[in-house]
Design a protein around this motif. Structure first.
Motif, PDB file in Angstrom:
ATOM      1  N   ILE A  91     -27.506  56.618  63.448  1.00  0.00           N
ATOM      2  CA  ILE A  91     -26.889  57.533  62.480  1.00  0.00           C
ATOM      3  C   ILE A  91     -28.002  58.078  61.590  1.00  0.00           C
ATOM      4  CG2 ILE A  91     -25.426  57.620  60.410  1.00  0.00           C
ATOM      5  CD1 ILE A  91     -23.687  57.538  62.815  1.00  0.00           C
ATOM      6  N   GLN A  92     -28.069  59.396  61.467  1.00  0.00           N
ATOM      7  CA  GLN A  92     -29.116  60.023  60.657  1.00  0.00           C
ATOM      8  C   GLN A  92     -28.613  60.472  59.294  1.00  0.00           C
ATOM      9  OE1 GLN A  92     -30.662  63.139  63.152  1.00  0.00           O
ATOM     10  NE2 GLN A  92     -31.755  61.693  64.451  1.00  0.00           N
ATOM     11  N   ARG A 134     -15.407  52.341  70.014  1.00  0.00           N
ATOM     12  CA  ARG A 134     -16.747  51.988  70.498  1.00  0.00           C
ATOM     13  C   ARG A 134     -16.927  52.380  71.959  1.00  0.00           C
ATOM     14  NH1 ARG A 134     -18.559  46.723  69.470  1.00  0.00           N
ATOM     15  NH2 ARG A 134     -20.109  47.094  71.061  1.00  0.00           N
ATOM     16  N   ASN A 135     -18.162  52.620  72.329  1.00  0.00           N
ATOM     17  CA  ASN A 135     -18.547  52.933  73.708  1.00  0.00           C
ATOM     18  C   ASN A 135     -17.789  54.124  74.287  1.00  0.00           C
ATOM     19  OD1 ASN A 135     -19.143  49.809  73.471  1.00  0.00           O
ATOM     20  ND2 ASN A 135     -20.527  50.686  74.992  1.00  0.00           N
ATOM     21  N   ASN A 136     -17.920  55.259  73.629  1.00  0.00           N
ATOM     22  CA  ASN A 136     -17.380  56.517  74.125  1.00  0.00           C
ATOM     23  C   ASN A 136     -18.489  57.560  74.044  1.00  0.00           C
ATOM     24  OD1 ASN A 136     -14.358  56.582  74.848  1.00  0.00           O
ATOM     25  ND2 ASN A 136     -14.402  55.261  73.037  1.00  0.00           N
ATOM     26  N   ALA A 137     -18.125  58.813  74.050  1.00  0.00           N
ATOM     27  CA  ALA A 137     -19.112  59.892  73.974  1.00  0.00           C
ATOM     28  C   ALA A 137     -18.806  60.803  72.787  1.00  0.00           C
ATOM     29  CB  ALA A 137     -19.121  60.679  75.282  1.00  0.00           C
ATOM     30  N   ASN A 180     -14.204  54.126  77.006  1.00  0.00           N
ATOM     31  CA  ASN A 180     -13.587  55.230  77.729  1.00  0.00           C
ATOM     32  C   ASN A 180     -14.592  56.370  77.809  1.00  0.00           C
ATOM     33  OD1 ASN A 180     -10.698  54.613  78.458  1.00  0.00           O
ATOM     34  ND2 ASN A 180     -10.695  53.991  76.306  1.00  0.00           N
ATOM     35  N   LYS A 181     -14.107  57.557  78.012  1.00  0.00           N
ATOM     36  CA  LYS A 181     -14.989  58.724  78.111  1.00  0.00           C
ATOM     37  C   LYS A 181     -14.584  59.798  77.107  1.00  0.00           C
ATOM     38  CE  LYS A 181     -16.098  57.685  82.827  1.00  0.00           C
ATOM     39  NZ  LYS A 181     -16.344  58.086  84.158  1.00  0.00           N
ATOM     40  N   LEU A 182     -14.090  59.354  75.964  1.00  0.00           N
ATOM     41  CA  LEU A 182     -13.659  60.292  74.932  1.00  0.00           C
ATOM     42  C   LEU A 182     -14.859  61.038  74.359  1.00  0.00           C
ATOM     43  CD1 LEU A 182     -11.160  58.015  72.966  1.00  0.00           C
ATOM     44  CD2 LEU A 182     -10.581  59.871  74.546  1.00  0.00           C
ATOM     45  N   ASN A 205     -21.603  55.322  70.277  1.00  0.00           N
ATOM     46  CA  ASN A 205     -21.218  56.725  70.400  1.00  0.00           C
ATOM     47  C   ASN A 205     -22.426  57.537  69.945  1.00  0.00           C
ATOM     48  OD1 ASN A 205     -18.209  57.242  71.024  1.00  0.00           O
ATOM     49  ND2 ASN A 205     -18.144  55.540  69.575  1.00  0.00           N
ATOM     50  N   PRO A 206     -22.600  58.741  70.449  1.00  0.00           N
ATOM     51  CA  PRO A 206     -23.757  59.543  70.023  1.00  0.00           C
ATOM     52  C   PRO A 206     -23.551  60.255  68.681  1.00  0.00           C
ATOM     53  CG  PRO A 206     -22.561  60.696  71.756  1.00  0.00           C
ATOM     54  CD  PRO A 206     -21.897  59.342  71.579  1.00  0.00           C
ATOM     55  N   LEU A 207     -22.944  59.560  67.738  1.00  0.00           N
ATOM     56  CA  LEU A 207     -22.721  60.116  66.399  1.00  0.00           C
ATOM     57  C   LEU A 207     -24.054  60.263  65.666  1.00  0.00           C
ATOM     58  CD1 LEU A 207     -19.674  57.977  65.248  1.00  0.00           C
ATOM     59  CD2 LEU A 207     -19.659  60.440  65.627  1.00  0.00           C
ATOM     60  N   ARG A 208     -24.248  61.362  64.966  1.00  0.00           N
ATOM     61  CA  ARG A 208     -25.451  61.577  64.159  1.00  0.00           C
ATOM     62  C   ARG A 208     -25.147  61.446  62.674  1.00  0.00           C
ATOM     63  NH1 ARG A 208     -29.898  61.562  67.045  1.00  0.00           N
ATOM     64  NH2 ARG A 208     -30.750  63.638  67.041  1.00  0.00           N
TER      65      ARG A 208
END
Length: 194
Positions: free
Chosen positions: A84-85, A35-38, A14-16, A60-63
């Motif tokens: 993931i950092q 999975r596969n969101n923002a 989705n675009k969450l 997801n762009p999770l850091r």
């Protein structure tokens, strides 16, 4: 939107940009896939979903994984990207059980004021610690940490810093600015001058 009886929720592709707040009341969830969101940041209330056994955060762009994930004691499968950092790769590469134990230690330290991350194979200073305001004692001894970040100086309540048996070459100015610090152990490092 209550859906409190749900046990499986798949919100993938989705675009969450954040985990919907309605999910917080879905305490019967055993499987959650976003999975596969923002999504860039997980809310601290994710730790309240204590029935979750499988959590998919891939693409997801999770850091960072929040310490509150450590409250998910039933979690047996945690999927996320290598991007993931925080926690560092030396923690995340060891699997779900190790990651969860690490996050529990950080979370316990957040509440108790005493963080014990000694002898767990860290090769860099843990980012999570720098934001734990109010901690009084920090033990990251018996690791392979080469340096102390400057932002550690922001921990104004820190009275004890234990970093023996690491790879430190010097003590940064941040440590010198810590007015509450009364105990500093940097034995068995590579320090040549203070």
């Amino acid at each position: 939107c209550r859906l409190t009886s749900l046990t499986v929720l798949t919100l993938g592709h989705n675009k969450l940009t954040s985990l919907p707040p309605e999910v917080q009341s879905m305490t019967n969830l055993t499987k959650l896939s976003i999975r596969n969101n923002a999504i860039r940041l997980l809310p601290s209330w994710i730790g309240e979903l204590t029935s979750v056994q499988e959590l998919n955060l891939v693409a997801n762009p999770l850091r960072m994984l929040p310490p509150e994930l450590g409250q998910l004691r039933s979690l047996s499968t945690l999927e996320f990207d290598a991007s993931i950092q925080s926690p560092k790769a030396e923690v995340t590469s060891r699997g779900t059980a190790y990651v969860m134990e690490y996050l529990r230690k950080v979370l316990e330290g957040k509440f108790s004021g005493n963080v014990f991350l000694n002898e767990i194979g860290l090769e860099a200073f843990p980012d999570e610690v720098g934001v734990l305001e109010g901690i009084k004692s920090l033990d990251v001894g018996l690791n392979s940490i080469p340096s102390i970040p400057e932002d550690l100086g922001n921990l104004s309540s820190l009275t004890t810093l234990m970093m023996p048996d690491n790879q430190l070459d010097y003590i940064p100015d941040a440590i010198r600015r810590m007015g509450a610090l009364v105990t500093l152990n940097v034995a068995r490092n590579r320090i040549v001058e203070l």
